[in-house]
Design a protein around this motif. Structure first.
Motif, PDB file in Angstrom:
ATOM      1  N   ILE A 148      -3.919   3.357  -7.928  1.00  0.00           N
ATOM      2  CA  ILE A 148      -4.554   2.769  -8.976  1.00  0.00           C
ATOM      3  C   ILE A 148      -3.393   1.605  -9.131  1.00  0.00           C
ATOM      4  O   ILE A 148      -2.415   1.663  -8.598  1.00  0.00           O
ATOM      5  N   LEU A 149      -3.764   0.688 -10.150  1.00  0.00           N
ATOM      6  CA  LEU A 149      -3.178  -0.164 -10.924  1.00  0.00           C
ATOM      7  C   LEU A 149      -2.917  -0.072 -12.277  1.00  0.00           C
ATOM      8  O   LEU A 149      -4.147  -0.104 -12.962  1.00  0.00           O
TER       9      LEU A 149
ATOM     10  N   ASP B  90       6.152   5.332  -2.173  1.00  0.00           N
ATOM     11  CA  ASP B  90       6.094   6.821  -2.148  1.00  0.00           C
ATOM     12  C   ASP B  90       5.022   7.121  -3.224  1.00  0.00           C
ATOM     13  O   ASP B  90       4.071   7.643  -3.178  1.00  0.00           O
ATOM     14  N   THR B  91       5.711   7.030  -4.548  1.00  0.00           N
ATOM     15  CA  THR B  91       4.888   7.456  -5.807  1.00  0.00           C
ATOM     16  C   THR B  91       4.308   6.354  -6.585  1.00  0.00           C
ATOM     17  O   THR B  91       3.381   6.137  -7.067  1.00  0.00           O
ATOM     18  N   GLU B  92       5.443   5.453  -6.824  1.00  0.00           N
ATOM     19  CA  GLU B  92       5.048   4.212  -7.740  1.00  0.00           C
ATOM     20  C   GLU B  92       5.850   3.103  -7.332  1.00  0.00           C
ATOM     21  O   GLU B  92       7.029   3.438  -7.068  1.00  0.00           O
TER      22      GLU B  92
ATOM     23  N   MET C 208       1.784  -0.398  -9.040  1.00  0.00           N
ATOM     24  CA  MET C 208       0.979   0.418  -8.439  1.00  0.00           C
ATOM     25  C   MET C 208       1.299   2.012  -8.241  1.00  0.00           C
ATOM     26  O   MET C 208       2.526   2.263  -8.209  1.00  0.00           O
ATOM     27  N   VAL C 209       0.273   2.676  -8.450  1.00  0.00           N
ATOM     28  CA  VAL C 209       0.819   4.190  -8.636  1.00  0.00           C
ATOM     29  C   VAL C 209      -0.377   5.177  -7.692  1.00  0.00           C
ATOM     30  O   VAL C 209      -1.262   5.070  -7.382  1.00  0.00           O
ATOM     31  N   HIS C 210       0.445   6.028  -6.998  1.00  0.00           N
ATOM     32  CA  HIS C 210      -0.308   6.669  -5.745  1.00  0.00           C
ATOM     33  C   HIS C 210      -0.851   7.913  -6.518  1.00  0.00           C
ATOM     34  O   HIS C 210      -0.118   8.648  -7.374  1.00  0.00           O
ATOM     35  N   THR C 211      -2.233   8.149  -6.454  1.00  0.00           N
ATOM     36  CA  THR C 211      -3.109   9.185  -7.095  1.00  0.00           C
ATOM     37  C   THR C 211      -3.713   9.978  -6.095  1.00  0.00           C
ATOM     38  O   THR C 211      -3.828  11.299  -6.230  1.00  0.00           O
ATOM     39  N   GLY C 212      -3.859   9.674  -5.003  1.00  0.00           N
ATOM     40  CA  GLY C 212      -4.597  10.312  -3.985  1.00  0.00           C
ATOM     41  C   GLY C 212      -6.054  10.631  -4.457  1.00  0.00           C
ATOM     42  O   GLY C 212      -6.528   9.963  -5.463  1.00  0.00           O
ATOM     43  N   GLY C 213      -6.731  11.685  -3.905  1.00  0.00           N
ATOM     44  CA  GLY C 213      -8.409  11.722  -4.371  1.00  0.00           C
ATOM     45  C   GLY C 213      -9.247  11.317  -3.420  1.00  0.00           C
ATOM     46  O   GLY C 213      -9.872  11.856  -2.686  1.00  0.00           O
TER      47      GLY C 213
ATOM     48  N   THR D 174       0.724  -1.080  -0.105  1.00  0.00           N
ATOM     49  CA  THR D 174       0.126   0.081  -0.088  1.00  0.00           C
ATOM     50  C   THR D 174       0.859   1.387  -0.104  1.00  0.00           C
ATOM     51  O   THR D 174       2.144   1.066   0.312  1.00  0.00           O
ATOM     52  N   SER D 175       0.185   2.406  -0.387  1.00  0.00           N
ATOM     53  CA  SER D 175       1.242   3.460  -0.512  1.00  0.00           C
ATOM     54  C   SER D 175       1.512   3.965   1.075  1.00  0.00           C
ATOM     55  O   SER D 175       0.833   3.630   2.087  1.00  0.00           O
ATOM     56  N   ALA D 176       2.619   4.731   1.287  1.00  0.00           N
ATOM     57  CA  ALA D 176       3.088   5.205   2.685  1.00  0.00           C
ATOM     58  C   ALA D 176       2.144   6.034   3.049  1.00  0.00           C
ATOM     59  O   ALA D 176       1.908   6.260   4.325  1.00  0.00           O
ATOM     60  N   VAL D 177       1.496   6.950   2.387  1.00  0.00           N
ATOM     61  CA  VAL D 177       0.582   7.782   3.118  1.00  0.00           C
ATOM     62  C   VAL D 177      -0.800   7.295   3.587  1.00  0.00           C
ATOM     63  O   VAL D 177      -1.084   7.489   4.331  1.00  0.00           O
TER      64      VAL D 177
END
Length: 284
Positions: A197-198, A174-176, A185-190, A139-142
């Motif tokens: 997303i993947l 962090d980002t990707e 896996m790509v961090h998008t936020g929102g 999962t993303s760090a955020v």
């Protein structure tokens, strides 16, 4: 169980539960006169939403996209408030494929809201244990930070029982992050600050799993964001970016929540050219 082959990737939709949420909340500021033409609703203005993990098999590895509603974790009040009519049949879904939860190599968490993360753990006596004991959980760090330290809004969906048993299995980015060749896996936020997303690319074959940036086929419009989104403007911009990218490549878009379609392929004009429909049945 519906299936889709995209290059080296085989996708199979498992049974992770169903809930019924308010249609207005799921379509935000979009008037009912518009969204109701795209997605059915019941007499309570609720829409049917699956919570079905996707088994993603690539190069003899078993990946799971999100984990469903879980079992025996929601009390009567939560079951009622979230309109849960069916909990998870994930283990029996895997058994039908000759697999168990121990065969999952990695779990790819788009985010950690309860309807995606409850399947990570299960009750064991007076506590909880990890379901996928042999898997790395990404999962993303955020997102992971907010899961452990929720704010006044997110505390209602980030629950200790879903993260405390898995702390030693989690890896963040962090980002990707490239999970394996072609799969990112790509961090998008929102939708949440740490939402991801993947994407998967194999030659000319391409799919994008937009997760809750586009939870159903009815959310194709780039401006249609959820009232549940923590950062709706970010959702709109990220959605525009990834819809444009996908259209250019005539990508498949896959769904976790959609009760009518598992995946839809769009052409460069954004028109549907292929689909994987979900087999429908009535809930008892």
């Amino acid at each position: 169980m519906e299936k889709l082959q995209v290059g080296r990737a085989k996708l199979t939709w498992l049974s992770g539960g169903v809930n019924f949420l308010d249609g207005g909340a799921m379509f935000g500021v979009v008037p009912k006169a518009l969204w109701s033409k795209k997605y059915p609703h019941n007499e309570k203005n609720q829409i049917e939403l699956r919570t079905d993990p996707i088994l993603l098999q690539i190069d003899n590895k078993n990946y799971l996209i999100d984990t469903g509603m879980g079992n025996n974790k929601l009390n009567e009040k939560l079951l009622r408030n979230f309109g849960v009519l069916e909990e998870s049949y994930l283990e029996s879904s895997l058994a039908n494929l000759g697999l168990t939860v121990d065969d999952i190599d990695a779990v790819l968490m788009t985010h950690l809201h309860f309807d995606h993360a409850c399947g990570l753990t299960r009750p064991e006596g007076d506590t909880y244990e990890s379901v996928f004991k042999n898997a790395t959980i990404y999962t993303s760090a955020v997102e992971w930070n907010e899961m452990k330290n929720p704010n006044i809004r997110s505390v209602n969906t980030y629950w200790k029982m879903n993260w405390e048993p898995i702390v030693d299995q989690v890896e963040t980015f962090d980002t990707e992050l490239e999970i394996t060749e072609g799969l990112k896996m790509v961090h998008t936020g929102g939708h949440s600050d740490g939402h991801c997303i993947l994407t998967f690319t194999d030659g000319e074959e391409y799919f994008i799993h937009m997760a809750d940036l586009m939870p159903t086929h009815a959310h194709q419009n780039k401006l249609w964001a959820l009232a549940y989104d923590d950062y709706p403007v970010t959702s709109v911009h990220e959605k525009e970016k990834w819809m444009n990218k996908g259209y250019k490549k005539e990508a498949w878009y896959t769904f976790y929540h959609d009760s009518y379609f598992r995946a839809i392929k769009f052409n460069q004009e954004g028109n549907k050219v292929d689909e994987v429909a979900r087999e429908r049945y009535e809930y008892k």
